[in-house]
Design a protein around this motif. Structure first.
Motif, short mmCIF file in Angstrom:
data_model
loop_
_atom_site.label_atom_id
_atom_site.label_comp_id
_atom_site.label_asym_id
_atom_site.label_seq_id
_atom_site.Cartn_x
_atom_site.Cartn_y
_atom_site.Cartn_z
N LEU A 15 7.45 3.85 -9.57
CA LEU A 15 8.64 3.06 -9.27
C LEU A 15 8.25 1.66 -8.81
O LEU A 15 8.88 0.67 -9.20
CB LEU A 15 9.48 3.76 -8.20
CG LEU A 15 10.81 3.07 -7.85
CD1 LEU A 15 11.72 3.01 -9.07
CD2 LEU A 15 11.51 3.81 -6.70
N GLN A 16 7.21 1.57 -8.00
CA GLN A 16 6.74 0.27 -7.51
C GLN A 16 6.35 -0.64 -8.66
O GLN A 16 6.73 -1.81 -8.72
CB GLN A 16 5.55 0.49 -6.58
CG GLN A 16 5.03 -0.76 -5.88
CD GLN A 16 3.76 -0.46 -5.10
OE1 GLN A 16 2.77 0.04 -5.67
NE2 GLN A 16 3.76 -0.76 -3.81
N THR A 34 3.84 12.92 -5.40
CA THR A 34 4.63 12.01 -4.57
C THR A 34 4.04 10.59 -4.63
O THR A 34 4.78 9.60 -4.72
CB THR A 34 4.70 12.49 -3.12
OG1 THR A 34 3.37 12.61 -2.58
CG2 THR A 34 5.41 13.83 -3.01
N VAL A 35 2.73 10.49 -4.58
CA VAL A 35 2.07 9.18 -4.66
C VAL A 35 2.27 8.59 -6.04
O VAL A 35 2.58 7.39 -6.20
CB VAL A 35 0.57 9.31 -4.33
CG1 VAL A 35 -0.16 7.98 -4.58
CG2 VAL A 35 0.37 9.75 -2.88
N ARG A 36 2.12 9.41 -7.06
CA ARG A 36 2.30 8.93 -8.43
C ARG A 36 3.73 8.44 -8.65
O ARG A 36 3.96 7.44 -9.34
CB ARG A 36 1.95 10.03 -9.43
CG ARG A 36 0.46 10.36 -9.48
CD ARG A 36 0.19 11.56 -10.38
NE ARG A 36 0.73 11.36 -11.71
CZ ARG A 36 0.99 12.35 -12.57
NH1 ARG A 36 0.78 13.60 -12.21
NH2 ARG A 36 1.47 12.08 -13.76
N PRO A 51 -5.32 12.38 -3.12
CA PRO A 51 -3.99 11.80 -2.89
C PRO A 51 -3.44 11.03 -4.09
O PRO A 51 -2.23 11.04 -4.33
CB PRO A 51 -4.23 10.87 -1.69
CG PRO A 51 -5.38 11.47 -0.96
CD PRO A 51 -6.26 12.06 -2.03
N GLU A 52 -4.32 10.38 -4.86
CA GLU A 52 -3.85 9.61 -6.01
C GLU A 52 -3.32 10.51 -7.13
O GLU A 52 -2.60 10.04 -8.00
CB GLU A 52 -4.97 8.71 -6.54
CG GLU A 52 -5.34 7.58 -5.60
CD GLU A 52 -4.13 6.68 -5.30
OE1 GLU A 52 -3.46 6.24 -6.25
OE2 GLU A 52 -3.87 6.41 -4.12
N GLN A 70 0.82 -1.20 0.00
CA GLN A 70 0.00 0.00 0.00
C GLN A 70 0.86 1.26 0.00
O GLN A 70 1.95 1.30 0.60
CB GLN A 70 -0.92 0.01 1.23
CG GLN A 70 -1.92 -1.14 1.25
CD GLN A 70 -2.80 -1.14 0.02
OE1 GLN A 70 -3.50 -0.16 -0.26
NE2 GLN A 70 -2.77 -2.23 -0.74
N ILE A 71 0.37 2.30 -0.65
CA ILE A 71 1.01 3.62 -0.66
C ILE A 71 0.00 4.61 -0.10
O ILE A 71 -1.08 4.79 -0.68
CB ILE A 71 1.46 4.01 -2.07
CG1 ILE A 71 2.57 3.06 -2.54
CG2 ILE A 71 1.94 5.47 -2.10
CD1 ILE A 71 2.94 3.21 -3.99
#
Length: 300
Positions: A96-97, A89-91, A84-85, A72-73
């Motif tokens: 990278l994940q 920073t979340v993107r 948030p999505e 989870q992020i």
């Protein structure tokens, strides 16, 4: 699937950013100034060809990260009105994940100091710091060039902050050559308006044919910001700030605005200028940086 590992080099790099008892590590996300910005052409796809010098400065956001055992992020303090999505920073973390097939996740907290919509690259720098830090925290160990290529998917300025050094920038912002700049101080005004970069580039009044220059022949005093006249016409408060700041020396806008700056001979001179800023304006002092503190977080 890849799991979280730490190489010896990664561990030593992370030692400078120790974890709290709750597992959070704090990382810097520095701002930048465009010492000049020329628009020298336009590609067939509509993107503009630019030349600029990007200067790192010590005004910084702080990115706090805590690795999770699941995938989870979670953004703990998203900006008001921003899903948030949609946060960069979340993107960046999700990109990278997915790219590295990482099974771990991360918690994110952001302390904003870089003015939003100010032309100082705050959102891009935040995203770059997430990519650089997670490259170590998740044990991904991508090369700097690989991270820069990934970062370009998030925004044109993200690769610069991953590059990690002051640079002569060309193309649409993706071609960078390290460029040494003198140690200096800046007095910066933030007119408290948010400039739409797309609106600037779509404006028919924008100069798009400034002659190309070479880094060898660069004389910053003889350059300009081609976006500035359009921004001033769209946002009178930028014009007011620029006029006030110009009494202390040559002043110009950074990026597509709205922040404007002048170079000062010393910290005391920059402090003096900012101390005189009228109540209706917001000013601050910034010092030049030579490199990003996380520059060692990606291999050359």
């Amino acid at each position: 699937m890849a799991s979280v590992t730490h190489s010896d080099s990664g561990s030593s790099a992370l030692d400078r950013f120790p974890a709290t008892s709750e597992g959070w590590r704090s990382f810097p996300a520095p701002a930048k100034l465009n010492l000049f910005l020329h628009v020298i052409g336009r590609r067939a796809d509509g993107y503009h060809l630019l030349q600029s010098v990007f200067q790192l400065v010590d005004l910084q956001d702080t990115i706090e990260l805590r690795v999770r055992g699941d995938n989870q992020i979670e953004h703990y303090n998203p900006l008001p009105g921003v899903d948030p999505e949609d946060d960069l920073t979340v993107r960046a973390a999700r990109l990278l994940q997915s790219h590295a097939n990482i099974t771990a996740g991360v918690d994110i907290r952001v302390t904003k100091r870089i003015p939003m919509g100010g032309g100082m690259g705050g959102g891009s720098s935040d995203a770059a710091t997430v990519l650089l830090a997670l490259n170590q925290l998740w044990g991904v160990n991508l090369s700097r060039q690989a991270l820069m290529t990934l970062g370009l998917k998030l925004g044109a300025d993200v690769p610069f902050f991953i590059f990690g050094r002051n640079a002569f920038v060309e193309g649409v912002g993706e071609i960078m050559t390290a460029h040494d700049t003198p140690e200096t101080w800046f007095a910066v005004l933030h007119p408290q308006v948010h400039v739409s970069t797309p609106a600037i580039f779509k404006d028919e009044r924008l100069t798009r044919d400034t002659p190309s220059i070479t880094m060898r022949d660069l004389n910053v005093a003889a350059t300009r910001n081609d976006l500035q006249p359009v921004a001033l016409s769209q946002q009178p408060r930028i014009a007011e700030s620029l006029k006030w700041l110009s009494q202390f020396g040559p002043a110009r806008m950074t990026g597509s605005g709205s922040c404007v700056f002048t170079i000062c001979a010393s910290q005391s001179e920059a402090d003096r200028v900012v101390s005189l800023v009228p109540e209706e304006m917001t000013g601050f002092v910034a010092r030049s940086l030579q490199k990003h503190e996380l520059s060692e977080f990606a291999e050359q």
